[in-house]
Scaffold this motif. Structure first.
Motif, short mmCIF file in Angstrom:
data_model
loop_
_atom_site.label_atom_id
_atom_site.label_comp_id
_atom_site.label_asym_id
_atom_site.label_seq_id
_atom_site.Cartn_x
_atom_site.Cartn_y
_atom_site.Cartn_z
N ARG A 86 -8.93 2.65 -3.14
CA ARG A 86 -8.09 3.68 -2.57
C ARG A 86 -7.28 4.38 -3.63
O ARG A 86 -6.66 3.78 -4.48
CB ARG A 86 -7.16 3.06 -1.53
CG ARG A 86 -6.22 4.05 -0.91
CD ARG A 86 -5.30 3.35 0.07
NE ARG A 86 -4.33 4.28 0.58
CZ ARG A 86 -4.57 5.08 1.60
NH1 ARG A 86 -5.73 5.04 2.17
NH2 ARG A 86 -3.64 5.90 2.02
N SER A 620 1.19 2.58 9.84
CA SER A 620 1.91 2.56 8.57
C SER A 620 1.06 3.23 7.50
O SER A 620 -0.18 3.24 7.57
CB SER A 620 2.19 1.13 8.15
OG SER A 620 1.00 0.48 7.82
N GLN A 622 0.29 2.28 4.74
CA GLN A 622 -0.64 1.37 4.07
C GLN A 622 -1.96 1.24 4.81
O GLN A 622 -2.96 0.87 4.23
CB GLN A 622 0.00 -0.01 3.93
CG GLN A 622 1.17 -0.06 2.96
CD GLN A 622 2.43 0.55 3.55
OE1 GLN A 622 2.59 0.55 4.78
NE2 GLN A 622 3.31 1.04 2.70
N GLN A 623 -1.90 1.48 6.08
CA GLN A 623 -3.12 1.32 6.85
C GLN A 623 -3.97 2.57 6.88
O GLN A 623 -5.06 2.56 7.44
CB GLN A 623 -2.78 0.93 8.29
CG GLN A 623 -1.92 -0.30 8.40
CD GLN A 623 -1.56 -0.59 9.84
OE1 GLN A 623 -2.41 -0.93 10.64
NE2 GLN A 623 -0.29 -0.46 10.16
#
Length: 672
Positions: A86, A620, A622-623
DNA sequence: GTTAGGG
DNA sequence: CCCTAAC
């Protein structure tokens, strides 16, 4: 009323310019879910699959992609394998075909959180030399207007350039409309390719569809050593004659002979490489062609390849598709191709190579013997059979592109049967062995063996036997299905309209909206009744394929899934803005307002995207996956979603209230 | 053909 | 992105 005059383009065949070797795809993916369909059924995927084992899977944790031509790496994505998927930026580098050249001739930015499958597709498309079709009026100049009817010169395009990678190479089709009046699209040669490639690669005249080339010479006494060498020499090239040759000759094959054979191969594909001995046995890889008549989808999972050699290959299980987790069914395949062949070829110096075997010795081969005399084939190139395209002269270049594309795709996507042609004669008896037929014989000329594609369905045969007539054009061969055609059209628009360049893989918003194809260029009217294809030649050609462009006569044909095209931030911005204005229940209006020129975004897509946007905004950071969407936009998404949800609820309650009490309730009571 | 929602 | 019920 639209069609006053029609142009007839005889498509004399398309041959993949240079069969790229392998595009090795990364398997790692940010999302744990990876569907096979993500890269399935693209016609050229299939072409690649069938034509030359183009694809070789490589299990790698790196999101990089290596794309190679027959001999050279063409494109690769940078990045090391341990890098976090990512967020890292990568480059898809396009390197020249020429082995000598080491410079990178093009590159495009790649965000690694994109789907590696997309890269792979892109790379494959580039490798196939068919990423785009440009129309030239004269010479290299491209008709910018994208209009077929009136270019600067005042007549129709004289050539169509089929670009592969930008700046990489291109092939020209000549529209010989002066001489033939039928506008034979003849593939001339690769314009940018090195001269020493010779024109022979691209000269297409006869009806043999697949040019067959020997894969490897088989020397008496040489045997299973190959597999060992493959192990240490890293990725092996199933197309590399040089390597095979070297191994068979017991030399260090990686450098010396490979370069030699590569070059000579390029120079003259139809003649043996000088540095290759005369012990070569000319065989043509038939493994991919054993049962081409089956569905293309099956070919994506090449059990046929397995079947051909599985008799004596105990590693065949590796070929088997192992479920959806194996995103790339060809993983390790090329290794085992060689392994199987070489292992089983322990007695490879037997019947075939010494020339003692003759077709008269029918029945003297036990299956075991036959299995021991493996024959390696390679399909050097793949040609679409001759087509005939009729299109209105007022059609746009864009629709011509699409028509050609669809024609080719229809050929590739249809049910086809493979015919084997040996020295000009068709080999009809399927039950005969190769040795019996003489295919295996060492004295065969290189070009003696060919494959043809023939229509498989009765319908196709029926029409193929008919002579070309005007009535055929609009005959029942054309069965447009809205969904199918829609989908295909979208796909091709994606291919054709997307400008080559830096944003090919990512930001498509501007490019899509600014694409050259205006809404009026859509081929709906012009081509909806003119897409039928018939064999172009009036001669007695037996291997023509008649395929309606949008034929989908059989249930067996699988609809093409659209390519995945992640929304760019700019698109999200446009979507948010439109929804803020129009609300969440008017997706058609949203489409018209903000994505009118983005052909590949349907209102359903927009609705779906909004759905995912709302979801993204709620989870979130991060997800979240994919290209990061600015938080500001996500906030607006939530705000707009809340607002319009409330509006919707309000409307419903209001209607409810009206229905029950026939009484007006002030809206403000429901606003919190 | 559009909308809405599950897959 | 696909599929499709419901409109």
């Amino acid at each position: 009323m639209v069609l006053n005059r029609r142009l007839e383009y005889g498509f004399n065949g398309y041959q993949v310019p240079t069969m790229p070797r392998a595009a090795r795809s990364a398997r790692k993916r940010c999302s744990p879910k990876k569907k096979v369909e993500d890269y399935s059924m693209c016609a050229f995927d299939l072409l690649a699959t069938v034509a030359g084992k183009l694809l070789g899977g490589k299990d790698t944790s790196s999101p990089s992609i290596n794309l190679s031509t027959k001999h050279d790496q063409v494109a690769t994505t940078g990045g090391n394998s341990n890098e976090e998927c990512r967020g890292s930026q990568k480059q898809l580098e396009l390197q020249p075909y020429d082995q000598e050249a080491s410079e990178i001739v093009g590159s495009k930015p790649v965000t690694s959180n994109d789907d590696p499958g997309d890269y792979f597709k892109e790379a494959k498309r580039a490798a196939m030399g068919f990423t785009d079709i440009k129309v030239s009026s004269d010479g290299p100049a491209v008709v910018a207007s994208d209009k077929l009817e009136k270019n600067e010169i005042g007549h129709f395009p004289e050539s169509i350039a089929v670009d592969s990678c930008p700046n990489l190479k291109s092939s020209n089709y000549k529209l010989d409309n002066e001489i033939n009046r039928k506008n034979v699209v003849e593939l001339l040669e690769c314009s940018n390719a090195p001269q020493d490639n010779g024109p022979g690669i691209y000269s297409l005249k006869d009806q043999v569809v697949w040019d067959a080339k020997p894969l490897v010479q088989i020397s008496p006494g040489s045997n299973a050593k190959m597999s060992l060498d493959e192990e240490k020499s890293g990725p092996c090239d199933i197309f590399s004659q040089g390597k095979d040759n070297a191994v068979l000759d017991g030399k260090d094959g990686d450098k010396n002979s490979s370069g030699c054979t590569h070059r000579s191969n390029l120079k003259n594909p139809s003649s043996p490489a000088p540095c290759m001995g005369d012990r070569r046995i000319r065989k043509v890889l038939a493994s991919t062609c054993q049962k081409v008549s089956t569905k293309w989808k099956e070919k994506l999972f090449p059990r046929h390849d397995v079947d051909l050699e599985s008799d004596n290959c105990d590693k065949k299980s590796f070929y088997k598709f192992q479920g959806s987790q194996q995103i790339f069914p060809f993983k390790k395949r090329k290794f085992f191709d060689l392994n199987c062949q070489s292992n089983s070829g322990a007695d490879i110096d037997g019947d075939c190579s010494d020339g003692r075997e003759t077709p008269s010795m029918v029945g003297q081969h036990s299956p075991y013997q036959a299995a021991n005399s493996n024959v390696k084939f390679r399909i050097e190139s793949f040609r679409v059979p001759e087509l005939f395209i009729e299109i209105s002269e007022t059609a746009t270049v864009g629709s011509l592109k699409r028509t050609v594309m669809e024609a080719v795709s229809a050929i590739l996507g249809g049910e086809l049967r493979v015919g084997v042609v040996l020295e000009g004669k068709k080999v009809g008896d399927d039950s005969k062995t190769l040795v019996q037929t003489g295919i295996c014989h060492g004295n065969n000329q290189v070009d003696a063996l060919g494959f043809t594609l023939e229509p498989n369905s009765s319908q196709d045969v029926h029409f193929a036997t008919r002579r070309v007539g005007p009535s055929v054009f609009h005959g029942s061969t054309c069965h447009p299905r809205s969904r199918y055609s829609h989908s295909r059209t979208e796909l091709y628009e994606g291919i054709f309209d997307e400008p080559k360049g830096a944003n090919n893989l990512g930001n498509a918003a501007e490019s899509d909206r600014g694409s050259a194809t205006s809404p009026t260029d859509l081929p709906t009217k012009v081509t909806s009744d003119s897409k039928a294809l018939v064999p172009f030649s009036a001669g007695n050609r037996k291997n023509l394929v008649l395929v309606p462009v949008r034929r989908k006569s059989k249930h067996s044909e699988i609809a093409q899934r659209r390519i995945r095209r992640p929304f760019s931030v700019a698109e999200v911005e446009a979507l948010v803005q439109a929804v803020e204005k129009l609300g969440t229940g008017r997706w058609r209006d949203v489409k018209l307002r903000a994505f009118d020129s983005a052909k590949h975004r349907t209102y359903v897509d927009l609705k779906d995207k909004w759905k995912t946007l709302v979801h993204t905004a709620r989870i979130s950071p991060q997800q979240r996956r994919g290209e990061p969407v600015p938080q500001e936009l996500l906030d607006r998404v939530l705000t707009a979603h809340a607002y319009w949800s409330q509006q919707q609820a309000k409307q419903q309650l209001k209607h409810q209230y009206h229905g029950h009490h026939h009484h007006h309730q002030p809206e403000t009571r429901l606003l919190l």
